[in-house]
Motif scaffolding. Structure first.
Motif, mmCIF file in Angstrom:
data_model
loop_
_atom_site.group_PDB
_atom_site.id
_atom_site.type_symbol
_atom_site.label_atom_id
_atom_site.label_comp_id
_atom_site.label_asym_id
_atom_site.label_seq_id
_atom_site.Cartn_x
_atom_site.Cartn_y
_atom_site.Cartn_z
ATOM 1 N N VAL A 9 0.838 -1.203 0.000
ATOM 2 C CA VAL A 9 0.000 0.000 0.000
ATOM 3 C C VAL A 9 0.868 1.246 0.000
ATOM 4 O O VAL A 9 0.562 2.227 -0.657
ATOM 5 C CB VAL A 9 -0.934 -0.003 1.231
ATOM 6 C CG1 VAL A 9 -1.749 1.272 1.300
ATOM 7 C CG2 VAL A 9 -1.837 -1.219 1.197
ATOM 8 N N GLY A 10 1.965 1.211 0.733
ATOM 9 C CA GLY A 10 2.868 2.348 0.819
ATOM 10 C C GLY A 10 3.967 2.073 1.822
ATOM 11 O O GLY A 10 3.981 1.030 2.469
ATOM 12 N N ARG A 11 4.871 3.041 1.970
ATOM 13 C CA ARG A 11 6.008 2.904 2.900
ATOM 14 C C ARG A 11 6.185 4.176 3.688
ATOM 15 O O ARG A 11 5.703 5.242 3.296
ATOM 16 C CB ARG A 11 7.307 2.649 2.130
ATOM 17 C CG ARG A 11 7.344 1.365 1.386
ATOM 18 C CD ARG A 11 8.657 1.202 0.665
ATOM 19 N NE ARG A 11 8.656 -0.038 -0.107
ATOM 20 C CZ ARG A 11 9.730 -0.669 -0.479
ATOM 21 N NH1 ARG A 11 10.919 -0.174 -0.187
ATOM 22 N NH2 ARG A 11 9.655 -1.781 -1.170
ATOM 23 N N THR A 12 6.922 4.046 4.769
ATOM 24 C CA THR A 12 7.327 5.217 5.536
ATOM 25 C C THR A 12 8.573 4.869 6.331
ATOM 26 O O THR A 12 8.894 3.686 6.506
ATOM 27 C CB THR A 12 6.193 5.697 6.479
ATOM 28 O OG1 THR A 12 6.519 6.977 6.985
ATOM 29 C CG2 THR A 12 5.983 4.733 7.630
ATOM 30 N N ARG A 13 9.279 5.868 6.773
ATOM 31 C CA ARG A 13 10.448 5.672 7.646
ATOM 32 C C ARG A 13 10.166 6.367 8.961
ATOM 33 O O ARG A 13 9.778 7.535 8.970
ATOM 34 C CB ARG A 13 11.697 6.260 7.005
ATOM 35 C CG ARG A 13 12.158 5.495 5.781
ATOM 36 C CD ARG A 13 13.416 6.094 5.195
ATOM 37 N NE ARG A 13 14.514 6.023 6.138
ATOM 38 C CZ ARG A 13 15.526 5.149 6.072
ATOM 39 N NH1 ARG A 13 15.568 4.300 5.096
ATOM 40 N NH2 ARG A 13 16.486 5.154 6.963
ATOM 41 N N ILE A 14 10.326 5.627 10.037
ATOM 42 C CA ILE A 14 10.161 6.226 11.365
ATOM 43 C C ILE A 14 11.300 5.753 12.246
ATOM 44 O O ILE A 14 11.925 4.725 11.993
ATOM 45 C CB ILE A 14 8.798 5.872 12.004
ATOM 46 C CG1 ILE A 14 8.653 4.367 12.233
ATOM 47 C CG2 ILE A 14 7.643 6.372 11.161
ATOM 48 C CD1 ILE A 14 7.401 3.992 13.008
ATOM 49 N N VAL A 27 -2.017 5.943 14.075
ATOM 50 C CA VAL A 27 -2.079 6.118 12.628
ATOM 51 C C VAL A 27 -0.669 6.388 12.124
ATOM 52 O O VAL A 27 0.040 7.232 12.665
ATOM 53 C CB VAL A 27 -3.017 7.290 12.249
ATOM 54 C CG1 VAL A 27 -2.988 7.525 10.747
ATOM 55 C CG2 VAL A 27 -4.437 7.010 12.732
ATOM 56 N N VAL A 28 -0.277 5.659 11.089
ATOM 57 C CA VAL A 28 1.039 5.839 10.479
ATOM 58 C C VAL A 28 0.804 6.363 9.064
ATOM 59 O O VAL A 28 0.118 5.733 8.262
ATOM 60 C CB VAL A 28 1.822 4.508 10.431
ATOM 61 C CG1 VAL A 28 3.154 4.690 9.725
ATOM 62 C CG2 VAL A 28 2.011 3.954 11.833
ATOM 63 N N GLU A 29 1.365 7.531 8.761
ATOM 64 C CA GLU A 29 1.203 8.127 7.439
ATOM 65 C C GLU A 29 2.167 7.460 6.464
ATOM 66 O O GLU A 29 3.349 7.315 6.739
ATOM 67 C CB GLU A 29 1.487 9.631 7.506
ATOM 68 C CG GLU A 29 1.222 10.341 6.201
ATOM 69 C CD GLU A 29 1.440 11.845 6.319
ATOM 70 O OE1 GLU A 29 1.533 12.482 5.254
ATOM 71 O OE2 GLU A 29 1.557 12.366 7.440
ATOM 72 N N LEU A 30 1.633 7.073 5.310
ATOM 73 C CA LEU A 30 2.440 6.423 4.285
ATOM 74 C C LEU A 30 2.783 7.418 3.186
ATOM 75 O O LEU A 30 2.208 8.494 3.102
ATOM 76 C CB LEU A 30 1.675 5.226 3.692
ATOM 77 C CG LEU A 30 1.267 4.154 4.703
ATOM 78 C CD1 LEU A 30 0.433 3.081 4.023
ATOM 79 C CD2 LEU A 30 2.486 3.551 5.387
ATOM 80 N N ASP A 31 3.722 7.035 2.326
ATOM 81 C CA ASP A 31 4.207 7.918 1.265
ATOM 82 C C ASP A 31 3.320 7.924 0.029
ATOM 83 O O ASP A 31 3.691 8.471 -0.992
ATOM 84 C CB ASP A 31 5.634 7.518 0.870
ATOM 85 C CG ASP A 31 5.709 6.119 0.269
ATOM 86 O OD1 ASP A 31 4.693 5.382 0.294
ATOM 87 O OD2 ASP A 31 6.788 5.753 -0.231
ATOM 88 N N ARG A 32 2.143 7.354 0.104
ATOM 89 C CA ARG A 32 1.283 7.238 -1.067
ATOM 90 C C ARG A 32 -0.070 7.874 -0.771
ATOM 91 O O ARG A 32 -0.620 7.703 0.304
ATOM 92 C CB ARG A 32 1.092 5.765 -1.392
ATOM 93 C CG ARG A 32 0.623 5.542 -2.777
ATOM 94 C CD ARG A 32 0.746 4.096 -3.155
ATOM 95 N NE ARG A 32 2.144 3.683 -3.058
ATOM 96 C CZ ARG A 32 2.670 2.680 -3.704
ATOM 97 N NH1 ARG A 32 1.921 1.970 -4.492
ATOM 98 N NH2 ARG A 32 3.925 2.358 -3.572
ATOM 99 N N ALA A 33 -0.599 8.564 -1.761
ATOM 100 C CA ALA A 33 -1.899 9.219 -1.595
ATOM 101 C C ALA A 33 -3.024 8.204 -1.786
ATOM 102 O O ALA A 33 -2.859 7.189 -2.469
ATOM 103 C CB ALA A 33 -2.048 10.351 -2.615
ATOM 104 N N ALA A 34 -4.169 8.499 -1.172
ATOM 105 C CA ALA A 34 -5.347 7.642 -1.336
ATOM 106 C C ALA A 34 -5.721 7.581 -2.815
ATOM 107 O O ALA A 34 -5.666 8.579 -3.525
ATOM 108 C CB ALA A 34 -6.507 8.202 -0.510
ATOM 109 N N GLY A 35 -6.056 6.397 -3.283
ATOM 110 C CA GLY A 35 -6.449 6.240 -4.680
ATOM 111 C C GLY A 35 -5.308 5.869 -5.611
ATOM 112 O O GLY A 35 -5.548 5.466 -6.741
#
Length: 119
Positions: free
Chosen positions: A51-56, A69-77
């Motif tokens: 779905v997406g990635r993130t770095r934390i 909630v973890v925000e990912l690097d990809r927009a909805a859709g």
């Protein structure tokens, strides 16, 4: 110490005969263009959708709990990435069929493009 005179001497001093191998022959089709894929058709592979990635940081990772909630690097859709054994092979969108998630492939990466990304 054993001496080698045209044959290989074994650990117990016995001599082994030389082995000669035939030249490899192309066992493919008459024009060499046919490839028999039957030998690999049942080999299992891992198919994964991203779905997406993130770095934390580890500090923030350890602070996650139920409801975080973890925000990912990809927009909805945006399309999901489809990986086979870690290699990107397609993009797709989430679908629900009989109350189960699935993915509809919208774009398949060409084999030439996959090879180019390996370099």
């Amino acid at each position: 110490m054993n001496q080698l005179n045209g044959s290989a001497a074994g650990a117990n001093g016995s001599d082994y005969a030389k082995v000669q191998f035939d030249d490899l022959q192309d066992s493919g089709g008459k024009d060499g263009g046919e490839v028999n894929l039957d030998v690999i058709l049942d080999v299992p592979v891992t198919l994964a959708m991203e779905v997406g990635r993130t770095r934390i940081s580890i500090r923030n990772l350890l602070q996650l709990n139920q409801g975080s909630v973890v925000e990912l690097d990809r927009a909805a859709g945006e399309p999901l990435d489809v990986f086979v054994n870690g290699t990107l092979v397609a993009h797709g969108e989430v679908v629900v069929i009989n109350e189960k998630f699935g993915i509809r492939l919208t774009d398949v990466i060409s084999p030439a493009e996959r090879v180019r990304k390996l370099r």
